[in-house]
Enzyme design. Structure first.
Site, PDB file in Angstrom:
ATOM      1  CB  SER A  63      37.678  39.409  36.052  1.00 42.83           C
ATOM      2  OG  SER A  63      36.702  40.154  35.769  1.00 42.83           O
ATOM      3  CE  LYS A  66      35.409  39.592  32.890  1.00 45.78           C
ATOM      4  NZ  LYS A  66      35.379  41.178  33.606  1.00 45.78           N
ATOM      5  CE1 TYR A 188      31.624  38.134  32.146  1.00 48.05           C
ATOM      6  CE2 TYR A 188      29.914  38.887  33.995  1.00 48.05           C
ATOM      7  CZ  TYR A 188      31.109  39.255  33.217  1.00 48.05           C
ATOM      8  OH  TYR A 188      31.952  40.134  33.575  1.00 48.05           O
ATOM      9  CE1 TYR A 240      38.486  44.161  36.344  1.00 41.39           C
ATOM     10  CE2 TYR A 240      39.636  44.342  38.441  1.00 41.39           C
ATOM     11  CZ  TYR A 240      38.954  43.578  37.424  1.00 41.39           C
ATOM     12  OH  TYR A 240      38.414  42.574  38.023  1.00 41.39           O
ATOM     13  CB  VAL A 258      35.705  41.474  42.027  1.00 41.54           C
ATOM     14  CG1 VAL A 258      36.299  42.819  41.157  1.00 41.54           C
ATOM     15  CG2 VAL A 258      34.718  40.540  41.522  1.00 41.54           C
TER      16      VAL A 258
HETATM   17  N1  GLU Z   1      31.461  38.712  37.585  1.00 40.87           N
HETATM   18  C1  GLU Z   1      32.204  39.888  37.805  1.00 40.87           C
HETATM   19  C2  GLU Z   1      31.190  41.062  36.879  1.00 40.87           C
HETATM   20  O1  GLU Z   1      30.903  40.921  36.192  1.00 40.87           O
HETATM   21  C3  GLU Z   1      33.446  39.870  37.317  1.00 40.87           C
HETATM   22  C4  GLU Z   1      33.978  41.179  37.811  1.00 40.87           C
HETATM   23  C5  GLU Z   1      35.626  40.976  38.011  1.00 40.87           C
HETATM   24  O2  GLU Z   1      36.200  40.263  38.596  1.00 40.87           O
HETATM   25  O3  GLU Z   1      36.463  41.910  37.709  1.00 40.87           O
HETATM   26  O4  GLU Z   1      31.221  42.008  37.847  1.00 40.87           O
END
Ligand code: GLU
Length: 304
Positions: A63, A66, A188, A240, A258
């Site tokens: 993430s 992002k 993604y 989060y 993650v």
């Molecule tokens: N590719 C992971 C997902 O979509 C990213 C989640 C993350 O790192 O928060 O679940």
């Protein structure tokens, strides 16, 4: 301040706890990552890097990507992105579906999965080859031409990413995804699979701590104003549903993934990357947060 000493102290204090937490196994290709890894790298706005531990080992940034996508979308589209994504913390898990229905397919923020899928869709609409665009962007910023997608991780997530597929399809039904769902999911999964080390991360994200200007090249990546906004979003939405706890313990803008990485900004001073794959229940690196808390205690660098 002697940052070399600070980074070494953090490392020595953290060492006995290395191995805490649980590696993300909902993406099977991540399940085999050895848990006993820890790295910390700090890059100051004068270009110096201080580091300790496994700082050259590439890992799945997940993430953290992002932030890169948000940077590209803000630069392409500016404030209009907020017609399709909100900017409030969600208080829900990163892959939650519940809010989306109540809020008519508009995700709460660009850092939960649904929000990043919308941002991902925007970047696709604004480029001919979105995968290449991102790779060129990251390779330039990191000054490392070998940074790449981890195709095995991307494929593994594609095969098991039912929830992300549900989110994307659901938003498509509200007209909030422009491109084909398969295309958006593919991009993604690839950007989440980017494989980078702590050193790559501090080089790449130095602009966040430097008013939008890349420290190595002096190139402007974002306007000062938009850069400030990315930092604000990281502060309020970057960890989060543990963003409040992180603000309490650390008090700096940050984004976790993650894969166990966290980038953290000390505005106008430095960028910090930590990595340790053992996660807590909400998906943040246990040791990574401990290390940042210790760093802030030693340096008094919280923004509060
Ligand atoms: N590719 C992971 C997902 O979509 C990213 C989640 C993350 O790192 O928060 O679940």
């Amino acid at each position: 301040m002697d940052l070399k000493r600070v980074v070494n102290s953090v490392y020595n204090e953290i060492k006995p706890s290395i191995g805490k937490g649980k590696v993300a196994d909902y993406i099977p290709a991540l399940a085999n990552i050895p848990i006993n890894k820890f790295g910390i790298a700090v890059k100051t706005n004068d270009g110096n890097i201080y580091s300790a531990g496994d700082i050259n080992e590439p890992f799945s940034i997940q993430s953290i990507s992002k932030v890169l996508l948000l940077t590209l979308a803000m630069d392409f589209i500016g404030d209009d992105i907020w017609n399709r994504v909100g900017r409030e913390p969600s208080g829900n898990p990163f892959n939650s579906l519940v809010q989306l229905e109540r809020e008519n397919g508009i995700p709460r923020n660009p850092f939960i999965n649904a929000g990043s899928l919308v941002i991902t869709d925007m970047v696709i609409s604004h480029s001919n080859d979105a995968k290449k665009l991102l790779l060129d962007f990251v390779r330039n910023l990191s000054n490392n031409p070998s940074v790449n997608y981890d195709f095995e991780v991307a494929q593994s997530e594609k095969e098991h990413g039912f929830r992300n597929a549900a989110l994307a399809n659901f938003m498509k039904s509200y007209g909030n995804i422009e491109n084909q769902v398969e295309l958006v999911l593919d991009y993604y999964f690839h950007h989440c699979s980017l494989s980078m080390s702590c050193i790559d991360l501090v080089n790449t994200f130095s602009y966040l701590a430097n008013s939008g200007i890349d420290v190595n090249s002096g190139k402007r990546i974002l306007s000062k104003e938009l850069n400030q906004r990315v930092n604000s979003l990281m502060l309020t939405c970057g960890l989060y549903d543990a963003v409040g706890d992180f603000a309490y313990r650390v008090g700096l803008p940050a984004k976790s993934g993650v894969g166990g990485g966290i980038i953290t900004v000390v505005p106008n001073e430095m960028i910090i990357a930590v990595w340790s794959p053992g996660l807590d229940k909400v998906g943040n690196s246990v040791i990574g947060i401990d290390a940042l808390e210790k760093f802030v205690k030693l340096t008094n660098k919280s923004i509060f």
